[in-house]
Design an enzyme around this catalytic site. Structure first.
Site, PDB file in Angstrom:
ATOM      1  N   ARG A  43       0.869  -1.178   0.000  1.00 28.62           N
ATOM      2  CA  ARG A  43       0.000   0.000   0.000  1.00 28.62           C
ATOM      3  C   ARG A  43       0.904   1.226   0.000  1.00 28.62           C
ATOM      4  O   ARG A  43       1.670   1.437   0.935  1.00 28.62           O
ATOM      5  CB  ARG A  43      -0.932   0.016   1.222  1.00 28.62           C
ATOM      6  CG  ARG A  43      -1.964   1.147   1.152  1.00 28.62           C
ATOM      7  CD  ARG A  43      -3.061   0.963   2.173  1.00 28.62           C
ATOM      8  NE  ARG A  43      -2.658   1.408   3.502  1.00 28.62           N
ATOM      9  CZ  ARG A  43      -3.426   1.307   4.591  1.00 28.62           C
ATOM     10  NH1 ARG A  43      -4.613   0.724   4.519  1.00 28.62           N
ATOM     11  NH2 ARG A  43      -2.989   1.740   5.764  1.00 28.62           N
ATOM     12  N   SER A 112     -12.298  -4.574   0.318  1.00 29.59           N
ATOM     13  CA  SER A 112     -12.572  -4.003   1.636  1.00 29.59           C
ATOM     14  C   SER A 112     -14.068  -3.820   1.831  1.00 29.59           C
ATOM     15  O   SER A 112     -14.765  -3.320   0.946  1.00 29.59           O
ATOM     16  CB  SER A 112     -11.889  -2.634   1.776  1.00 29.59           C
ATOM     17  OG  SER A 112     -10.484  -2.761   1.765  1.00 29.59           O
ATOM     18  N   LYS A 141      -4.629   5.397   8.006  1.00 27.63           N
ATOM     19  CA  LYS A 141      -5.634   5.542   6.932  1.00 27.63           C
ATOM     20  C   LYS A 141      -6.631   6.608   7.369  1.00 27.63           C
ATOM     21  O   LYS A 141      -7.597   6.317   8.064  1.00 27.63           O
ATOM     22  CB  LYS A 141      -6.319   4.200   6.656  1.00 27.63           C
ATOM     23  CG  LYS A 141      -7.235   4.222   5.426  1.00 27.63           C
ATOM     24  CD  LYS A 141      -7.698   2.817   5.102  1.00 27.63           C
ATOM     25  CE  LYS A 141      -8.809   2.792   4.062  1.00 27.63           C
ATOM     26  NZ  LYS A 141      -8.463   3.406   2.794  1.00 27.63           N
TER      27      LYS A 141
END
Length: 216
Positions: A43, A112, A141
């Site tokens: 990520r 997700s 996040k």
């Protein structure tokens, strides 16, 4: 690989390039794998597709022979270009149908989900596993949805027809509660990335996983 996906999800490392900067991305990942990480998601939110491809190639070379799958978050194009093991997408990204068409049938595709509605709507014909959360709020996040807690996690796990991995602010001492929900694994960011000794940090999780497996 797909047959043992549940075991691959047990200790799922999600990278954070900023947190990994001191130790280095590849070194952090390899130390974590030595400590027991079973799957890695690249990520890199602020990177370009070309930069993600470069990172993925370096990780792919380093991970060769370990049996640890590598997927790329939110960039199916990079996942295809680097020919990694798959991709992970969110609700606001391309659809699972579009992602699967690009990836082909043999790659891993994760999705997700934050609510019962998104879990029920998940296209299990195209999606291989669900990332459920956030269990807790997390600074890694900033745009995450409201935390669901362990009760919310348990509800989503029950609704899922594919393997599941919990994510969101999880630490080593949360594992008993995660396993109690029936989730197949837990995803970790800051509890490993940014730690001075990523291998030791990963080992704190693996020792608990082994204990849980013995008790099961």
């Amino acid at each position: 690989m797909m047959m043992d996906l549940r075991s691959k999800l047990q200790l799922y490392l999600v990278t954070d390039t900023a947190l990994c900067s001191d130790v280095g991305l590849v070194e952090t990942v390899m130390q974590a794998v030595a400590g027991g990480v079973t799957m890695v998601q690249l990520r890199a939110k602020d990177a370009t597709t070309l930069e993600r491809i470069d990172m993925a190639w370096r990780l792919k070379v380093a991970l060769a022979g370990t049996g640890v799958p590598l997927v790329i978050n939110d960039d199916v194009e990079a996942a295809c270009a680097a020919n990694v093991d798959g991709a992970h997408i969110g609700q606001g990204d391309m659809t699972p149908e579009q992602a699967r068409a690009l990836l082909g049938p043999s790659k891993i595709l994760g999705l997700s989900c934050e609510t019962p509605q998104t879990v029920k709507a998940a296209d299990t014909g195209r999606v291989d596993y669900l990332g459920l959360g956030p269990v807790f709020g997390t600074p890694t996040k900033s745009d995450h949805k409201a935390p669901i807690g362990f009760d919310g996690l348990a509800q989503l796990v029950t609704l899922s027809h594919v393997p599941t991995v919990a994510i969101g602010g999880l630490k080593a001492d949360h594992q008993d509660q995660v396993w109690a929900t029936g989730a197949d694994g837990l995803a970790v960011v800051s509890a490993i990335c940014g730690q001075p000794n990523p291998r030791h940090a990963a080992e704190q999780f693996r020792s608990k996983i082994r204990t849980s497996e013995v008790q099961a």
